[in-house]
Design an enzyme around this catalytic site. Structure first.
Site, short mmCIF file in Angstrom:
data_model
loop_
_atom_site.label_atom_id
_atom_site.label_comp_id
_atom_site.label_asym_id
_atom_site.label_seq_id
_atom_site.Cartn_x
_atom_site.Cartn_y
_atom_site.Cartn_z
N TYR A 127 -0.80 -30.42 41.20
CA TYR A 127 0.20 -29.66 40.62
C TYR A 127 1.15 -28.94 40.98
CZ TYR A 127 2.30 -29.46 35.63
OH TYR A 127 3.09 -29.90 34.38
N LYS A 149 5.11 -28.79 41.68
CA LYS A 149 5.98 -28.79 40.68
C LYS A 149 6.48 -27.40 41.51
CE LYS A 149 5.67 -31.08 36.58
NZ LYS A 149 6.48 -31.49 36.68
#
Length: 300
Positions: free
Chosen positions: A162, A166
């Site tokens: 993640y 991001k």
């Protein structure tokens, strides 16, 4: 603010995306409400969430249509663009909000855990931007609103997939801003603090972690939407920036720039790097912090 503008919001069936779609419509936008309707880890599909948001927008007098595509698939992103053109004859704003989580400590992370999260967040944002870029260029206008996270900007445990996705979105967003500025196309990033079903999947074992979760629960997804609408405003000239929203606070995040340097006229050897350069810079090294170590105060 958005009278007649056509807005695609991905992941708009629940949480942050839902509230963005509702406020975009309330501000005059015509909205493509996209949501695959999968679980927090991306499994499954359900048309209900997206359709419920569309029904809510229409009940309030707005215009919206549902889309159930998967942003990780380029053909689905292209179909979203085509749907906007077919239904409304235009596309003006893309909000890349769709996401999933597969949290696991790194040494236990599988390739599938990595690939699935990168595919939805990073490749999904690319797919949507790429699907509309030529149209934005041709009409000499457009706006991308991309979603990053302090898990990438600062760091977090068990979220290598993640966090990498991001941070990748930060680079993508800045590149879009640079490459498309000549066509009057803008691109910005938002790092949201808000309670959602995705945040609810993060394990909280210690008292401090449980307390942090309780603070996050106070931050409703609706708090993110006003900044999104403001950035989508066609009169705005804001581009290439990274913002954060935490309850009633809006932050502007720094972007990496050199802060210290070391120089030797004769050049460097491994030994002089070890004995000179690294010690000279050490006072400015960043500690191994995560988001919760930086944002320690209660939301206001």
């Amino acid at each position: 603010m958005l009278d007649g503008k056509v807005v695609v919001v991905t992941g708009a069936g629940r949480g942050i995306g839902r509230d963005i779609a509702l406020m975009m419509a309330k501000s005059g936008g015509r909205v493509i409400v996209n949501d695959l309707g999968g679980a927090a880890d991306g499994a499954g599909a359900d048309a209900t969430p997206a359709q419920e948001v569309v029904d809510e927008i229409k009940a309030a007098g707005g215009e919206a249509v549902a889309n159930f595509g998967n942003v990780a698939k380029a053909e689905d992103a292209q179909a979203m663009y085509q749907q906007a053109m077919d239904e409304f004859g235009a596309i003006d704003v893309v909000v890349n909000n769709a996401g999933i989580l597969r949290d696991v400590i790194f040494h236990k992370m599988t390739e599938e855990d990595w690939d699935s999260v990168i595919a939805v967040h990073l490749k999904g944002s690319f797919n949507m931007a790429h699907a509309v870029a030529a149209q934005f260029k041709m009409q000499a206008s457009g706006c991308f609103i991309n979603f990053t996270s302090t898990s990438g900007l600062i760091g977090n445990f068990g979220q290598a997939n993640y966090s990498a996705a991001k941070m990748g979105i930060v680079g993508l967003s800045k590149s879009l801003a640079l490459d498309m500025a000549r066509f009057n196309v803008r691109s910005n990033c938002i790092a949201p603090f808000a309670w959602s079903r995705l945040i609810g999947t993060i394990p909280a074992k210690t008292d401090a972690e449980k307390a942090r979760v309780e603070r996050i629960k106070e931050m409703t997804p609706a708090k993110i939407a006003p900044l999104c609408v403001a950035l989508a405003d066609p009169t705005s000239d804001v581009t290439g920036q990274i913002f954060g929203v935490r309850n009633n606070e809006i932050f502007l995040f720094s972007q990496p720039r050199p802060i210290r340097s070391a120089h030797r006229s004769e050049g460097w050897t491994p030994e002089t790097v070890r004995d000179h350069a690294l010690p000279a810079m050490k006072s400015d090294f960043y500690p191994l912090e995560r988001s919760g170590d930086i944002f320690t105060w209660d939301p206001v």
